[in-house]
Motif scaffolding. Structure first.
Motif, short mmCIF file in Angstrom:
data_model
loop_
_atom_site.label_atom_id
_atom_site.label_comp_id
_atom_site.label_asym_id
_atom_site.label_seq_id
_atom_site.Cartn_x
_atom_site.Cartn_y
_atom_site.Cartn_z
N ASN A 179 74.65 -58.86 30.33
CA ASN A 179 73.79 -58.00 29.90
C ASN A 179 72.94 -57.30 31.14
O ASN A 179 72.32 -58.17 31.63
N VAL A 180 72.86 -55.98 31.33
CA VAL A 180 71.96 -55.58 32.34
C VAL A 180 71.19 -54.47 31.86
O VAL A 180 71.73 -53.44 31.45
N ASP A 181 69.87 -54.43 31.87
CA ASP A 181 68.94 -53.28 31.49
C ASP A 181 67.91 -53.15 32.44
O ASP A 181 67.59 -52.18 32.87
N SER A 182 66.89 -53.93 32.54
CA SER A 182 65.83 -53.83 33.50
C SER A 182 66.18 -53.31 34.72
O SER A 182 65.36 -52.35 35.39
N ASP A 183 67.15 -53.90 35.36
CA ASP A 183 67.51 -53.30 36.62
C ASP A 183 67.71 -51.83 36.73
O ASP A 183 67.57 -51.26 37.72
N LEU A 184 68.50 -51.36 35.69
CA LEU A 184 69.00 -49.77 35.60
C LEU A 184 67.45 -49.22 35.54
O LEU A 184 67.07 -48.21 35.92
N ARG A 185 66.52 -49.82 34.65
CA ARG A 185 65.24 -49.11 34.32
C ARG A 185 64.56 -49.01 35.78
O ARG A 185 63.94 -47.87 35.93
N LEU A 186 64.55 -50.06 36.21
CA LEU A 186 63.69 -49.94 37.64
C LEU A 186 64.05 -49.00 38.70
O LEU A 186 63.46 -48.45 39.34
N ALA A 187 65.62 -49.14 38.78
CA ALA A 187 65.95 -48.26 39.83
C ALA A 187 65.96 -46.77 39.46
O ALA A 187 65.50 -46.02 40.42
N MET A 188 66.12 -46.47 38.16
CA MET A 188 65.79 -45.03 37.72
C MET A 188 64.19 -44.71 37.94
O MET A 188 64.03 -43.41 38.38
N THR A 189 63.57 -45.51 37.28
CA THR A 189 62.04 -45.19 37.32
C THR A 189 61.53 -45.25 39.07
O THR A 189 60.62 -44.34 39.42
N ALA A 190 61.76 -46.00 39.90
CA ALA A 190 61.56 -45.98 41.01
C ALA A 190 62.05 -44.75 41.82
O ALA A 190 61.29 -44.21 42.57
N THR A 191 63.28 -44.33 41.60
CA THR A 191 63.82 -43.08 42.33
C THR A 191 63.08 -41.99 42.00
O THR A 191 62.90 -41.12 42.73
N ILE A 192 62.78 -41.88 40.58
CA ILE A 192 62.03 -40.56 40.16
C ILE A 192 60.55 -40.49 40.81
O ILE A 192 60.11 -39.73 41.08
N ARG A 193 59.83 -41.82 40.61
CA ARG A 193 58.57 -41.68 41.25
C ARG A 193 58.54 -41.37 42.76
O ARG A 193 57.87 -40.74 42.99
N LYS A 194 59.52 -41.84 43.61
CA LYS A 194 59.49 -41.56 44.98
C LYS A 194 59.92 -40.08 45.14
O LYS A 194 59.21 -39.43 46.13
N TYR A 195 60.89 -39.63 44.36
CA TYR A 195 61.26 -38.13 44.47
C TYR A 195 59.74 -37.09 44.25
O TYR A 195 59.59 -36.43 45.01
N LEU A 196 59.27 -37.44 43.08
CA LEU A 196 58.03 -36.65 42.71
C LEU A 196 56.74 -36.78 43.63
O LEU A 196 55.97 -35.93 43.94
N ALA A 197 56.76 -37.90 44.26
CA ALA A 197 55.84 -38.33 45.24
C ALA A 197 56.04 -37.49 46.47
O ALA A 197 54.99 -36.91 47.29
N GLU A 198 57.05 -37.31 46.84
CA GLU A 198 57.47 -36.85 48.14
C GLU A 198 57.63 -35.13 48.00
O GLU A 198 57.81 -34.53 48.84
N ASN A 199 58.06 -34.82 46.66
CA ASN A 199 58.28 -33.31 46.53
C ASN A 199 57.10 -32.93 45.33
O ASN A 199 57.76 -32.49 44.06
N PRO A 200 56.18 -32.82 45.52
CA PRO A 200 54.87 -32.72 44.11
C PRO A 200 55.16 -31.34 43.64
O PRO A 200 54.59 -31.13 42.47
N SER A 201 55.60 -30.58 44.30
CA SER A 201 55.85 -29.08 43.84
C SER A 201 56.84 -28.78 43.03
O SER A 201 57.08 -27.85 42.43
N HIS A 202 57.78 -29.76 43.23
CA HIS A 202 58.96 -29.63 42.27
C HIS A 202 58.77 -29.96 40.64
O HIS A 202 58.11 -30.85 40.54
N PHE A 203 59.51 -29.11 39.80
CA PHE A 203 59.32 -29.46 38.44
C PHE A 203 60.30 -29.04 37.65
O PHE A 203 60.47 -29.43 36.41
N ASP A 204 61.73 -29.00 38.16
CA ASP A 204 63.07 -28.96 37.66
C ASP A 204 63.28 -30.24 37.19
O ASP A 204 63.82 -31.14 38.25
N PRO A 205 63.64 -30.77 36.07
CA PRO A 205 64.05 -32.17 35.91
C PRO A 205 65.46 -32.60 36.62
O PRO A 205 65.62 -33.59 36.86
N ARG A 206 66.27 -31.40 36.73
CA ARG A 206 67.40 -31.66 37.27
C ARG A 206 67.22 -32.19 38.88
O ARG A 206 67.95 -33.09 39.45
N GLN A 207 66.19 -31.77 39.50
CA GLN A 207 65.82 -32.31 40.77
C GLN A 207 65.74 -33.67 40.96
O GLN A 207 66.03 -34.40 41.98
N TYR A 208 64.85 -34.32 40.03
CA TYR A 208 64.60 -35.53 40.19
C TYR A 208 65.52 -36.57 39.32
O TYR A 208 65.63 -37.77 39.34
#
Length: 311
Positions: A256-285
């Protein structure tokens, strides 16, 4: 190819010395990322839904997302209930199209666990649905699972044969040192799986599929990324992947794998929004987050499961 149960999956995995990845799903992007990786690598897969995910996303939405994945791929896919805590929940999932369920009575006495697992297995087998049960208790916190280190216990190999024979379950989750959630071990503490227990269980249950829960490795890259972009995660140590691969070469057929998926997804979204603070389209992150899920699953298939090309 329609949804399948785990019988043939596990038979081939046991004989071939590999494991099937069981990845938790909560939304469309996670389903897509997992199944796209499996399609490219020609790997069978188990998409599993916790009780919490079912409440969050709704049973119908989740099953329809999985049905879409079946249409879009040609690899074997099983739809599995993770940590079902009652006969009623298992029955609802069986009646609603799941092809595999887990009944977790590990917090009960041995006799109560046997009675509950048998009740689920007797019902599930009428509909060609496979059943996983658990002996021993993993520490950690994840969704509805919350077990302190004091209450955790290794599986007693002397109990496994009686349990399987009396319940009729199709696979057995055991506790050999893995832990739920991201915070498995403290810095400086050395993770160690009890392969002696696994070997004894396999000796007592020859050819029988064993399951490992709490098997995320907590990839440091994503912990660091979360912290860099506004998180406060302490250092965390997961299960070394070489240990998991060794288990997959033995009797373990499902990891079973769950936490690694959560970490990968959340980290990627945090990074994207930090680097693109004006973006608000959910598809972009969510698009890069979906790619991060896909890359993580591909890594697990190649490094831990050994299931590439086994579809």
């Amino acid at each position: 190819m329609p949804l399948v149960n785990t019988v043939e999956m596990f038979k081939k995995a046991y004989e071939g010395g590999y494991a099937i990845g069981a990845f938790n799903v909560n939304n469309m992007e996670i389903v897509q990322g997992i199944t796209e990786a499996c399609q490219e690598l020609k790997s069978p897969v188990i998409l599993q839904v916790s009780g919490g995910a079912r409440k969050y996303a709704n049973h119908t939405y989740l099953t329809k997302l999985v049905e879409a994945a079946v249409i879009e791929t040609d690899v074997p896919i099983a739809l599995h209930l993770d940590h079902g805590n009652s006969f009623e929940l298992c029955k609802s999932c069986i009646d609603g199209g799941f092809t595999s369920v887990m009944i977790d009575g590990s917090h009960l006495s041995f006799e109560e666990n046997v009675a509950l697992a048998k009740q689920v297995a007797d019902y599930a087998h009428q509909f060609n649905v496979t059943v996983e049960a658990e002996l021993g208790r993993l520490a950690g916190i994840e969704d509805a699972v919350n077990v302190s280190a004091e209450d955790a216990s290794y599986t007693n190999p002397a109990e496994v044969q009686e349990f399987v024979e009396r319940t009729g379950v199709d696979s057995l989750a055991i506790a050999i040192g893995t832990s739920h959630g991201a915070y498995k071990f403290k810095p400086g503490q050395k993770p160690q799986l009890r392969f002696d227990i696994l070997e004894e269980v396999a000796r007592r249950l020859p050819g029988f599929p064993i399951v490992l829960h709490g098997a995320s490795s907590v990839v440091p890259e994503f912990v660091e990324m979360i912290n860099k972009f506004g998180g406060q995660m302490p250092d965390a140590i997961g299960i070394p992947e070489d240990m998991l691969r060794q288990a997959a070469k033995m009797a373990v057929c499902k990891i079973n794998v769950d936490s690694d998926l959560r970490l990968a997804m959340t980290a990627t979204i945090r990074k994207y929004l930090a680097e693109n603070p004006s973006h608000f389209d959910p598809r972009q992150y969510l698009a890069p987050a979906r790619t991060a899920i896909k890359d993580m699953v591909a890594h697990k298939i190649n490094t831990v499961m050994g299931s590439a090309g086994k579809a």
